[in-house]
Design a protein around this motif. Sequence first.
Motif, short mmCIF file in Angstrom:
data_model
loop_
_atom_site.label_atom_id
_atom_site.label_comp_id
_atom_site.label_asym_id
_atom_site.label_seq_id
_atom_site.Cartn_x
_atom_site.Cartn_y
_atom_site.Cartn_z
N HIS A 183 -2.82 -0.36 -6.06
CA HIS A 183 -3.61 0.26 -5.00
C HIS A 183 -5.02 -0.33 -4.99
CE1 HIS A 183 -3.77 4.35 -2.72
NE2 HIS A 183 -4.38 3.42 -2.04
N CYS A 194 2.46 1.83 -3.41
CA CYS A 194 1.47 2.33 -4.37
C CYS A 194 1.11 3.78 -4.10
CB CYS A 194 0.22 1.44 -4.34
SG CYS A 194 0.54 -0.23 -4.94
N GLN A 195 0.95 4.13 -2.85
CA GLN A 195 0.63 5.51 -2.50
C GLN A 195 1.75 6.46 -2.91
OE1 GLN A 195 -0.40 5.16 1.74
NE2 GLN A 195 -2.41 5.98 1.19
N HIS A 226 0.83 -1.20 0.00
CA HIS A 226 0.00 0.00 0.00
C HIS A 226 0.87 1.26 0.00
CE1 HIS A 226 -3.10 2.79 1.75
NE2 HIS A 226 -3.78 2.24 0.76
N GLU A 280 1.16 7.45 -6.60
CA GLU A 280 -0.22 7.75 -6.98
C GLU A 280 -0.25 8.52 -8.30
OE1 GLU A 280 -3.80 10.45 -5.20
OE2 GLU A 280 -2.61 9.29 -3.77
N ASP A 338 -1.56 2.55 -9.41
CA ASP A 338 -2.98 2.71 -9.11
C ASP A 338 -3.68 1.35 -9.18
OD1 ASP A 338 -2.56 5.40 -8.73
OD2 ASP A 338 -3.49 6.02 -10.62
N CYS A 347 -4.95 -3.70 -3.42
CA CYS A 347 -4.83 -3.57 -1.96
C CYS A 347 -6.22 -3.38 -1.33
CB CYS A 347 -3.95 -2.38 -1.60
SG CYS A 347 -2.19 -2.67 -1.77
N TRP A 356 -9.76 3.14 -7.55
CA TRP A 356 -8.38 2.96 -8.02
C TRP A 356 -8.33 2.17 -9.32
CZ3 TRP A 356 -4.92 6.17 -6.56
CH2 TRP A 356 -5.07 6.81 -5.33
#
Length: 91
Positions: free
Chosen positions: A47, A34-35, A31, A38, A44, A50, A63
């Motif tokens: 994300h 991925c963040q 996570h 962004e 994405d 997740c 997402w």
Amino acid sequence: MSASDITQMIEAFDRLAAAGFIVGPEWQAVHEVCQAHEGEAPFDWGHAICHRIEGDDWNADYWYRRAGKRRGSAKVADEWSVMKAELSKDL
């Protein structure tokens, strides 16, 4: 986005897969990766997966849309296999 960023996400997802795709430290690591990226479609998509694992379909769908994907009905492990194969082509 560099190849090393993609490799970092693949490795984090592989650890999450080994842990059984459950929410925990490995999920948190994916996570966070991925963040940090962004707005970049592959991240994405990660994300989205997740939040699918987390059971938050509304957030996952957000997402998926950002990644240009749709949530399917396949198991998360199967989706990860497809995603990994797609990402690995560019490395």
